[in-house]
Motif scaffolding. Structure first.
Motif, short mmCIF file in Angstrom:
data_model
loop_
_atom_site.label_atom_id
_atom_site.label_comp_id
_atom_site.label_asym_id
_atom_site.label_seq_id
_atom_site.Cartn_x
_atom_site.Cartn_y
_atom_site.Cartn_z
N LEU A 247 -32.13 11.20 -6.42
CA LEU A 247 -32.86 11.78 -7.55
C LEU A 247 -33.95 10.83 -8.04
O LEU A 247 -35.04 11.27 -8.44
N LEU A 248 -33.67 9.53 -8.04
CA LEU A 248 -34.69 8.56 -8.44
C LEU A 248 -35.82 8.52 -7.43
O LEU A 248 -37.00 8.42 -7.80
N ALA A 249 -35.50 8.61 -6.14
CA ALA A 249 -36.52 8.56 -5.09
C ALA A 249 -37.46 9.76 -5.17
O ALA A 249 -38.61 9.68 -4.71
N GLU A 250 -37.01 10.86 -5.75
CA GLU A 250 -37.90 11.99 -5.96
C GLU A 250 -38.97 11.68 -7.00
O GLU A 250 -40.02 12.32 -7.05
N LYS A 251 -38.69 10.67 -7.85
CA LYS A 251 -39.61 10.28 -8.93
C LYS A 251 -40.48 9.08 -8.55
O LYS A 251 -41.64 9.01 -8.96
N ARG A 252 -39.88 8.15 -7.81
CA ARG A 252 -40.56 6.88 -7.56
C ARG A 252 -40.48 6.51 -6.08
O ARG A 252 -39.39 6.48 -5.51
N SER A 253 -41.60 6.19 -5.50
CA SER A 253 -41.64 5.81 -4.10
C SER A 253 -41.08 4.40 -3.86
O SER A 253 -40.78 4.04 -2.73
N ASP A 254 -40.95 3.61 -4.94
CA ASP A 254 -40.43 2.25 -4.79
C ASP A 254 -38.93 2.15 -5.01
O ASP A 254 -38.38 1.05 -5.06
N ALA A 255 -38.25 3.30 -5.15
CA ALA A 255 -36.78 3.28 -5.21
C ALA A 255 -36.24 2.89 -3.84
O ALA A 255 -36.77 3.30 -2.80
N GLU A 256 -35.18 2.09 -3.82
CA GLU A 256 -34.61 1.62 -2.55
C GLU A 256 -33.09 1.83 -2.53
O GLU A 256 -32.46 1.86 -3.59
N TRP A 257 -32.56 1.94 -1.32
CA TRP A 257 -31.13 2.17 -1.12
C TRP A 257 -30.60 1.26 -0.02
O TRP A 257 -31.22 1.14 1.03
N ARG A 258 -29.47 0.63 -0.27
CA ARG A 258 -28.72 -0.08 0.76
C ARG A 258 -27.25 0.16 0.49
O ARG A 258 -26.82 0.31 -0.66
N SER A 259 -26.47 0.17 1.56
CA SER A 259 -25.03 0.39 1.41
C SER A 259 -24.29 -0.39 2.48
O SER A 259 -24.77 -0.49 3.62
N TRP A 260 -23.14 -0.95 2.11
CA TRP A 260 -22.32 -1.70 3.03
C TRP A 260 -20.88 -1.20 2.98
O TRP A 260 -20.47 -0.55 2.02
N SER A 261 -20.12 -1.54 4.00
CA SER A 261 -18.69 -1.29 4.01
C SER A 261 -17.97 -2.54 3.52
O SER A 261 -18.16 -3.63 4.07
N HIS A 262 -17.17 -2.37 2.46
CA HIS A 262 -16.43 -3.51 1.90
C HIS A 262 -15.23 -2.99 1.14
O HIS A 262 -15.27 -1.90 0.57
N ASP A 263 -14.17 -3.77 1.11
CA ASP A 263 -12.93 -3.34 0.47
C ASP A 263 -12.94 -3.50 -1.04
O ASP A 263 -12.09 -2.92 -1.73
N VAL A 264 -13.86 -4.29 -1.58
CA VAL A 264 -13.83 -4.65 -3.00
C VAL A 264 -14.91 -3.91 -3.78
O VAL A 264 -16.09 -3.98 -3.44
N HIS A 265 -14.49 -3.21 -4.83
CA HIS A 265 -15.46 -2.66 -5.77
C HIS A 265 -16.07 -3.82 -6.55
O HIS A 265 -15.35 -4.66 -7.09
N GLY A 266 -17.41 -3.87 -6.57
CA GLY A 266 -18.07 -5.03 -7.16
C GLY A 266 -18.20 -6.18 -6.18
O GLY A 266 -18.19 -7.35 -6.57
#
Length: 299
Positions: A247-266
């Motif tokens: 939803l943010l990327a629909e507003k701003r071209s400089d929004a970025e996303w990265r995601s990793w696999s990890h067991d710990v929240h935070g």
């Protein structure tokens, strides 16, 4: 007043932590744990936050010691930084309260509602901006979980404070007006929802629960800075994290996303042992490198 309330030395580091109080918008005080890098300032600054509020100085001191690695990494990159503490979240306070308005009565202030937890962050940012060792034009925000959502809440109502921000695993259910009443794992008692077992793993599921799309759009219109959104592949709320980004990327071209696999929240906040040595795995090291690189691009 720039003198610290208290000071701690950290094992294995020559960069101490100074505890300060920031006056909140309603005249109370919240603490933050400031560290500054070597060298002459003024330095860019990163506000570091996690989860819901409460806990006061005891919580803050434990974070400053046991979860200091993120601040070590920021110091190494030349950023001043501070773990911050703020008041407890009010259930749907953001949704129902609207924008804070301040007027006068009997020579003092009158507010339409009490400040909320993200407004304590505003107070800390304003306090830090007055410090001579901090560059007031280069303030950044790093928030995890509820504090990731707080970044967006802050931006929707207060502009011009930040240069860029990172929202890691943002629990944005209130920001996105998600209807949780029909979710089988959510219970409500006395008007307070228990969402600890909420599951929204897919974007489609999360998107289907938006109740006020125009309100969400208006809120995201208030985002006036680049934001990096971080996910966690196996998280029960990964659909909310990703939807926040989309939803943010629909507003701003400089929004970025990265995601990793990890067991710990935070996971971007590795723990440090009593010997001052951080327990950091490769995912955490890479994620922190990505965060620092993101801040550096807008520094």
């Amino acid at each position: 007043m720039h003198e610290p309330l208290a000071t701690d030395l950290l094992p294995g580091s020559d960069r101490r932590v100074d505890y300060h109080l920031a006056e909140t918008l309603d005249g109370l005080y919240v603490p933050y744990a400031l560290r500054t890098p070597a060298g002459e300032g003024p330095h860019p600054f990163v506000l570091v936050a996690y989860g819901n509020g409460g806990g006061g100085l005891a919580w803050l001191r434990e974070r400053a010691h046991r979860f200091r690695h993120v601040t070590d990494r920021l110091l190494e990159a030349g950023y001043a930084c501070a773990w911050v503490r703020y008041r407890t979240e009010v259930e749907l306070g953001y949704q129902r309260g609207g924008r804070l308005q301040v007027h006068g009565r009997q020579g003092m202030e009158l507010m339409n509602r009490a400040p909320l937890e993200y407004e304590d962050e505003v107070a800390v940012l304003r306090d830090v901006a007055e410090r001579p060792e901090i560059d007031a034009d280069r303030l950044f925000h790093l928030g995890v979980s509820h504090a990731g959502e707080m970044l967006f809440k802050l931006l929707s109502q207060y502009d011009g404070l930040l240069r860029a921000g990172v929202a890691a695993e943002p629990a944005s259910h209130e920001l996105l007006t998600l209807d949780l009443d029909g979710e089988p794992t959510v219970e409500s008692e006395d008007g307070l929802r228990d969402i600890e077992s909420l599951q929204m793993r897919t974007v489609e599921h999360a998107r289907s629960r938006i109740t006020e799309p125009e309100t969400v759009s208006e809120r995201l219109d208030g985002v006036d800075i680049p934001v990096l959104v971080l996910g966690r592949e196996q998280d029960e709320l990964q659909g909310i994290f990703r939807l926040t980004y989309e939803l943010l990327a629909e507003k701003r071209s400089d929004a970025e996303w990265r995601s990793w696999s990890h067991d710990v929240h935070g996971y971007i906040y590795p723990e440090v042992g009593d010997d001052g040595v951080a327990q950091v795995d490769e995912v955490q090291r890479e994620a922190l490198d990505v965060i620092v690189d993101f801040f550096d691009r807008y520094r």
